[in-house]
Scaffold this motif. Structure first.
Motif, PDB file in Angstrom:
ATOM      1  N   GLN A  47      32.054  42.717  45.847  1.00 12.15           N
ATOM      2  CA  GLN A  47      32.890  43.691  45.147  1.00 12.15           C
ATOM      3  C   GLN A  47      34.253  43.087  44.814  1.00 12.15           C
ATOM      4  O   GLN A  47      34.716  43.141  43.683  1.00 12.15           O
ATOM      5  CB  GLN A  47      33.051  44.914  46.060  1.00 12.15           C
ATOM      6  CG  GLN A  47      33.589  46.130  45.373  1.00 12.15           C
ATOM      7  CD  GLN A  47      32.622  46.662  44.333  1.00 12.15           C
ATOM      8  OE1 GLN A  47      31.419  46.685  44.570  1.00 12.15           O
ATOM      9  NE2 GLN A  47      33.137  47.061  43.192  1.00 12.15           N
ATOM     10  N   LYS A  48      34.851  42.486  45.826  1.00 13.27           N
ATOM     11  CA  LYS A  48      36.174  41.879  45.648  1.00 13.27           C
ATOM     12  C   LYS A  48      36.102  40.697  44.685  1.00 13.27           C
ATOM     13  O   LYS A  48      37.023  40.453  43.910  1.00 13.27           O
ATOM     14  CB  LYS A  48      36.703  41.386  47.003  1.00 13.27           C
ATOM     15  CG  LYS A  48      36.981  42.499  47.978  1.00 13.27           C
ATOM     16  CD  LYS A  48      38.415  42.948  47.867  1.00 13.27           C
ATOM     17  CE  LYS A  48      38.739  43.942  48.969  1.00 13.27           C
ATOM     18  NZ  LYS A  48      40.033  44.576  48.732  1.00 13.27           N
ATOM     19  N   ILE A  49      35.022  39.979  44.760  1.00 20.99           N
ATOM     20  CA  ILE A  49      34.896  38.805  43.892  1.00 20.99           C
ATOM     21  C   ILE A  49      34.847  39.246  42.426  1.00 20.99           C
ATOM     22  O   ILE A  49      35.515  38.677  41.563  1.00 20.99           O
ATOM     23  CB  ILE A  49      33.663  37.965  44.299  1.00 20.99           C
ATOM     24  CG1 ILE A  49      33.923  37.315  45.668  1.00 20.99           C
ATOM     25  CG2 ILE A  49      33.369  36.889  43.253  1.00 20.99           C
ATOM     26  CD1 ILE A  49      32.710  36.733  46.350  1.00 20.99           C
ATOM     27  N   ILE A  50      34.075  40.290  42.150  1.00 23.97           N
ATOM     28  CA  ILE A  50      34.012  40.805  40.778  1.00 23.97           C
ATOM     29  C   ILE A  50      35.389  41.328  40.345  1.00 23.97           C
ATOM     30  O   ILE A  50      35.841  41.070  39.231  1.00 23.97           O
ATOM     31  CB  ILE A  50      32.937  41.917  40.668  1.00 23.97           C
ATOM     32  CG1 ILE A  50      31.531  41.318  40.832  1.00 23.97           C
ATOM     33  CG2 ILE A  50      33.039  42.660  39.337  1.00 23.97           C
ATOM     34  CD1 ILE A  50      31.112  40.335  39.756  1.00 23.97           C
ATOM     35  N   GLU A  51      36.069  42.017  41.278  1.00 23.89           N
ATOM     36  CA  GLU A  51      37.435  42.475  40.969  1.00 23.89           C
ATOM     37  C   GLU A  51      38.326  41.292  40.611  1.00 23.89           C
ATOM     38  O   GLU A  51      39.138  41.372  39.689  1.00 23.89           O
ATOM     39  CB  GLU A  51      38.049  43.177  42.189  1.00 23.89           C
ATOM     40  CG  GLU A  51      37.760  44.655  42.283  1.00 23.89           C
ATOM     41  CD  GLU A  51      38.331  45.245  43.575  1.00 23.89           C
ATOM     42  OE1 GLU A  51      39.479  44.911  43.936  1.00 23.89           O
ATOM     43  OE2 GLU A  51      37.601  46.016  44.220  1.00 23.89           O
ATOM     44  N   ALA A  52      38.170  40.202  41.342  1.00 20.08           N
ATOM     45  CA  ALA A  52      38.983  39.014  41.092  1.00 20.08           C
ATOM     46  C   ALA A  52      38.680  38.425  39.714  1.00 20.08           C
ATOM     47  O   ALA A  52      39.592  38.022  38.982  1.00 20.08           O
ATOM     48  CB  ALA A  52      38.748  37.968  42.181  1.00 20.08           C
ATOM     49  N   VAL A  53      37.402  38.393  39.356  1.00 23.49           N
ATOM     50  CA  VAL A  53      37.054  37.819  38.049  1.00 23.49           C
ATOM     51  C   VAL A  53      37.632  38.693  36.932  1.00 23.49           C
ATOM     52  O   VAL A  53      38.131  38.183  35.925  1.00 23.49           O
ATOM     53  CB  VAL A  53      35.519  37.655  37.907  1.00 23.49           C
ATOM     54  CG1 VAL A  53      35.174  37.019  36.561  1.00 23.49           C
ATOM     55  CG2 VAL A  53      34.956  36.804  39.028  1.00 23.49           C
ATOM     56  N   LYS A  54      37.601  40.009  37.148  1.00 23.46           N
ATOM     57  CA  LYS A  54      38.181  40.916  36.141  1.00 23.46           C
ATOM     58  C   LYS A  54      39.691  40.702  36.014  1.00 23.46           C
ATOM     59  O   LYS A  54      40.226  40.678  34.910  1.00 23.46           O
ATOM     60  CB  LYS A  54      37.908  42.372  36.541  1.00 23.46           C
ATOM     61  CG  LYS A  54      36.515  42.836  36.242  1.00 23.46           C
ATOM     62  CD  LYS A  54      36.507  44.345  36.473  1.00 23.46           C
ATOM     63  CE  LYS A  54      35.136  44.891  36.593  1.00 23.46           C
ATOM     64  NZ  LYS A  54      35.144  46.211  37.239  1.00 23.46           N
ATOM     65  N   LEU A  55      40.354  40.561  37.153  1.00 25.61           N
ATOM     66  CA  LEU A  55      41.796  40.330  37.132  1.00 25.61           C
ATOM     67  C   LEU A  55      42.106  38.991  36.452  1.00 25.61           C
ATOM     68  O   LEU A  55      43.042  38.884  35.646  1.00 25.61           O
ATOM     69  CB  LEU A  55      42.355  40.351  38.564  1.00 25.61           C
ATOM     70  CG  LEU A  55      43.857  40.061  38.710  1.00 25.61           C
ATOM     71  CD1 LEU A  55      44.690  41.104  37.968  1.00 25.61           C
ATOM     72  CD2 LEU A  55      44.266  40.026  40.187  1.00 25.61           C
ATOM     73  N   ALA A  56      41.298  37.991  36.750  1.00 28.52           N
ATOM     74  CA  ALA A  56      41.483  36.671  36.141  1.00 28.52           C
ATOM     75  C   ALA A  56      41.341  36.770  34.618  1.00 28.52           C
ATOM     76  O   ALA A  56      42.096  36.152  33.859  1.00 28.52           O
ATOM     77  CB  ALA A  56      40.467  35.688  36.709  1.00 28.52           C
ATOM     78  N   GLN A  57      40.389  37.580  34.195  1.00 32.03           N
ATOM     79  CA  GLN A  57      40.164  37.765  32.761  1.00 32.03           C
ATOM     80  C   GLN A  57      41.429  38.325  32.104  1.00 32.03           C
ATOM     81  O   GLN A  57      41.867  37.849  31.065  1.00 32.03           O
ATOM     82  CB  GLN A  57      38.992  38.731  32.577  1.00 32.03           C
ATOM     83  CG  GLN A  57      38.578  38.961  31.145  1.00 32.03           C
ATOM     84  CD  GLN A  57      37.402  39.927  31.080  1.00 32.03           C
ATOM     85  OE1 GLN A  57      37.382  40.956  31.773  1.00 32.03           O
ATOM     86  NE2 GLN A  57      36.402  39.585  30.286  1.00 32.03           N
ATOM     87  N   LYS A  58      42.014  39.319  32.756  1.00 27.09           N
ATOM     88  CA  LYS A  58      43.268  39.915  32.233  1.00 27.09           C
ATOM     89  C   LYS A  58      44.356  38.858  32.147  1.00 27.09           C
ATOM     90  O   LYS A  58      45.065  38.754  31.156  1.00 27.09           O
ATOM     91  CB  LYS A  58      43.731  41.036  33.182  1.00 27.09           C
ATOM     92  CG  LYS A  58      43.296  42.407  32.741  1.00 27.09           C
ATOM     93  CD  LYS A  58      44.034  43.475  33.575  1.00 27.09           C
ATOM     94  CE  LYS A  58      43.093  44.637  33.827  1.00 27.09           C
ATOM     95  NZ  LYS A  58      43.396  45.349  35.063  1.00 27.09           N
TER      96      LYS A  58
END
Lengths: 155, 284, 421
Positions: free
Chosen positions: A139-150
């Motif tokens: 869950q956190k990893i996906i959140e991190a990838v989304k934040l990285a995308q931003k």
């Protein structure tokens, strides 16, 4: 022994190696880059993921000699003095637990976002589907990838 | 015995000449299975011929009424090629669902066929699509249907001086579907898989092919069922007697295996899922 | 307050995201040797002979070490010292360590280990708890195959079942589970000029490790240093000794730095597992939906060695009721030796197996009562003031009813809250 030349993290290396040396051993034992991890040795866990010419591979399943003339990126090669936005994001959302899967996760995320900065959540999940996290922090990893995308989009 | 050298030819001609120069060679076509087999002592070649540099084997082309796929086309290329998605829905889905992103980048269609695993993902699709394999040596070129290759495996399997170069699939208008039942989404080895291909004429089934995988040594077609449905409407594919034929085929193939009771039941659901995949809609 | 209520960044995360965190296999020391063990391939028997002399002659081999060369204790264990560091004669599982080989590099070590030949006298083993409890079963433990036997009793069980309107009586079993922490075991040991031994290892118990290594080498604990590296997952699987003593022993004998690194296969074969359990549950409920009696028998397959078997089964017994008030309880839990891989700590430590049974029972009884399963649980759940089966009064922080209320909200279930008190 056979001679092989490849670019790793922007630096050209030529080495004499045994024919069956895996890319993973080349990176860890020859180049002493220890950020690439071995978890299973048979392509199941993705801890040894590296980027070869833009695509991710399990470096435990690729012979070093097959990488003649190729460009390899390992975890040590994605940031300089400053962290890469994906690394920043992993830090900020606490997407790291034991850390053993982390280098592979970050590289899988990078290969995705390099190609498709507009990747959807589904594509992100797909992109890291070959990387196992046994502490179960996806869950956190996906959140991190989304934040990285931003972060990358802002750049 | 250890591997003495990894040879890296640039052309197919070079490959064929290597066969005469070197003994006890094995072709490296990705290596996701071969390298582990060597590590675990299951295979012990002295030389590996790495086909990774041969560009001619990495193409997908339209040639008259066929699509021709090079044996070194990776699963990633296969799953991203428009032409595959357009003509062979089953193949597209099978390629997309194989292994993990890392494995799909490395593994090739040729490697998957030649490795001959009972649960290979691509083979049932190729058999149901009437694919032909092109196998070459220094002296000759032979064509064999993918189905025949596995029926007569011991006789027909690639020999030490041969290399699989192309897979030819007729580009016909048909509905095709694939479904794999695995224990998880990613990195799953099929417990059961099924590929189907339907040619329809005036709302009736003109030709039907169904190939089952992971329920026997090699994937196989259920010919009796295929004949039975010709001339019928598509609805008939869900009839009890059709599903029963599948169940019987699985039973006959793996009678004594522990997994038989599970697989003969599972095949019916897998078949329905393959149909759904072909129609692109939920039918259950 | 500097940190409470704020998001903080883990102090170890930075090194991990740049690939600089040091796990044991990332350590390289000049002149370092590689060591590994030959393990048993059959589950129960006695060693007749090993071709140690031949292995000494394999090119690159520096030392071949058997149990006779261990200066101190030849076995280890978190509570009972029953796991052989190197087998003397009898062994009880696949994966017991027979011979420690030290070589100059990984390749020579692999060849040497592949060439170790062992002659066994094979014994008939037991592989289920049922077989282990039979009268003619081989005795694997200390005079018995029952490592541990605990009873938890409260109220009057007979009377309890007499009050029951409905009874559910069932058998359940849970499977063995492997931790598969992502970083396979590895240890690197070094020796100081004054003879002190340092072991770099990813471990859950550096202090226990120090004690075990000291005993193995017959040295003072002050002369052993365990340095915990970054740990690539553990989940209980790094509580028992694995490569620690072997690395230290190899360094002690060769006076050189030594690395012991497991493959994934060796990792799976060697360390403890989650206890597979067989559970008998008989649960009684009254007409009004209140639980009135629970009888439980738990048989945990503890495998070949004790490890934490006692503690795990104790926890199962203590948690056997689940989070529910039951006035009459009769629980008995046993840890039983077999020739299977030994069971020990893993996430939940015995509390993870029993919910399969107590929750399935709750669903079955809810159906008999024609009550919503959440309502049924809500009615029986612990609250402040509840007394558990072990007679512990819960004095504070019992949030389960609140939790259920939230669940009910999410799923739009009408909970009858009048039954709360």
């Amino acid at each position: 022994m056979i001679k092989v030349t490849m670019t790793v993290n922007g630096k050209l290396y030529t080495r004499e190696i045994p024919p069956m040396m895996r890319l993973l051993d080349f990176i860890r034992d020859e180049l002493k880059l220890k950020g690439t991890k071995e978890g299973c040795g048979e392509g199941e866990c993705g801890a040894c993921t590296v980027i070869i010419d833009g695509d991710i591979y399990n470096s435990c399943m690729v012979l070093a000699t097959s990488c003649e003339g190729k460009r390899i990126t390992t975890i040590e090669g994605i940031s300089g003095a400053e962290l890469h936005p994906i690394q920043e994001a992993f830090l900020e959302v606490n997407a790291v637990q034991c850390g053993y899967c982390t280098p592979g996760m970050i590289l899988s995320a990078k290969a995705l976002l390099d190609k498709n900065i507009n990747a959807t959540e589904k594509e992100m999940k797909e992109a890291i589907s070959g990387n196992l996290c046994r502490c179960t922090g996806y869950q956190k990893i996906i959140e991190a990838v989304k934040l990285a995308q931003k972060k990358l989009k802002k750049r | 015995m250890e591997v003495l050298d990894v040879l890296k030819p640039e052309t197919l001609t070079e490959v064929k000449s290597l066969f005469t120069e070197y003994q006890n060679c094995k072709i490296l076509a990705g290596g996701t299975d071969l390298l582990l087999d060597i590590k675990n002592g299951k295979q012990s070649p002295q030389y590996l011929i790495d086909l990774g540099n041969i560009k001619a084997l990495k193409k997908i082309e339209k040639v008259r009424k066929d699509i021709v796929i090079g044996s070194m086309v990776s699963f990633k290329t296969l799953s991203e090629a428009k032409i595959i998605k357009q003509y062979f829905n089953s193949l597209y889905h099978s390629a997309k669902g194989m292994g993990s992103p890392q494995i799909r980048n490395l593994a090739t269609i040729g490697g998957n066929i030649i490795n001959g695993a009972p649960a290979a993902d691509i083979t049932p699709c190729l058999i149901s699509l009437d694919a032909t394999l092109v196998i070459e040596s220094a002296e000759y070129e032979r064509f064999i249907s993918c189905e025949q290759y596995f029926i007569d495996y011991d006789k027909e399997k690639v020999r030490e001086n041969e290399v699989l170069t192309k897979i030819i699939i007729p580009k016909k208008k048909r509905l095709t579907g694939f479904y794999k039942l695995g224990k998880r989404n990613s990195l799953a080895i099929a417990r059961v898989n099924t590929a189907i291909s339907i040619e329809v004429k005036q709302n009736k089934i003109k030709r039907f092919a169904v190939c089952l995988g992971a329920v026997g040594r090699y994937p196989f077609r259920v010919l009796e069922l295929e004949k039975m449905v010709v001339g019928k409407s598509l609805d008939y594919l869900l009839a009890d007697e059709v599903l029963e034929k599948l169940e019987n085929a699985v039973f006959a193939s793996i009678k004594t295996r522990k997994t038989m009771p599970f697989k003969k039941e599972a095949i019916k659901g897998v078949f329905k899922k393959a149909l759904e995949n072909a129609y692109g809609e939920v039918i259950l | 307050m500097k940190t409470v209520g704020k998001d903080i960044i883990r102090p170890d995360a930075y090194d991990k995201i740049i690939g600089k965190a040091i796990y044991p296999d990332d350590i390289e020391i000049e002149g370092m040797l590689y060591a590994g063990v030959k393990r048993t391939t059959i589950p129960y028997g006695r060693v007749l002979s090993i071709n140690s002399e031949e292995i000494k002659k394999v090119p690159g081999v520096v030392a071949v070490i058997d149990y006779k060369m261990i200066p101190g204790a030849i076995s280890h264990g978190v509570i009972f010292k029953d796991i052989p560091t190197l087998v003397k004669d009898v062994f009880k599982r696949v994966g017991d360590c027979l011979l420690l080989v030290v070589a100059k590099d990984k390749a020579s070590l692999k060849i040497a280990l592949d060439n170790v030949k062992v002659e066994y006298e094979e014994y008939k083993g037991v592989f289920t708890v049922e077989d282990a409890l039979k009268e003619d079963a081989p005795i694997l433990g200390d005079g018995s195959n029952i490592l541990y036997d605990i009873k938890v009793k409260k109220g009057d069980i007979e009377k309890g079942f007499e009050e029951a309107a409905f009874i559910a009586e069932n058998f359940y079993h849970t499977q063995m589970t492997e931790h598969v922490f992502l970083q396979p075991e590895c240890a690197v040991s070094t020796i100081d000029d004054d003879g002190k031994i340092n072991v770099y290892v990813a471990t859950q118990y550096p202090h226990y490790d120090r004690e075990e290594v000291a005993k193995c080498l017959d040295m003072n604990e002050e002369d052993i240093r365990i340095i915990n590296t970054t740990i690539g997952g553990a989940f209980g699987g790094r509580e028992d000794i694995n490569p620690q003593c072997h690395a230290a022993l190899a360094t002690y004998i060769t006076k050189r730095p030594v690395k012991v690194l497991y493959s994934r296969e060796e990792s799976v074969i060697s360390h403890s597992k989650r206890h597979p359990m067989k559970l008998y549950y008989k649960t009684g409920v009254k007409d009004d939906g209140k639980l009135c009696a629970l009888k439980v028998r738990i048989y945990g397959d503890t495998g070949a060695y004790a490890s934490w078997g006692m503690n795990v089964l104790r926890k199962s017994a203590v948690h056997a009721t689940g989070p529910y008030e039951i006035p009459n309880v009769d629980v008995r839990a046993q840890a039983i030796y077999t020739n299977n891989p030994y069971s020990g700590a893993m996430r939940g430590f015995g509390a993870a197996q029993v919910p399969l049974a107590h929750e399935a029972q709750m669903d079955i009884l809810a159906e008999k009562l024609a009550m919503h399963p959440l309502q049924f649980r809500y009615l029986n759940a612990f609250k402040v003031g509840s007394v558990t089966a072990t007679l512990q009064e819960l004095k504070s922080s019992v949030g389960i009813k609140e939790c259920m209320e939230k669940l009910a909200q999410i799923d739009n279930i009408q909970l009858d809250k009048d039954v709360r008190e």
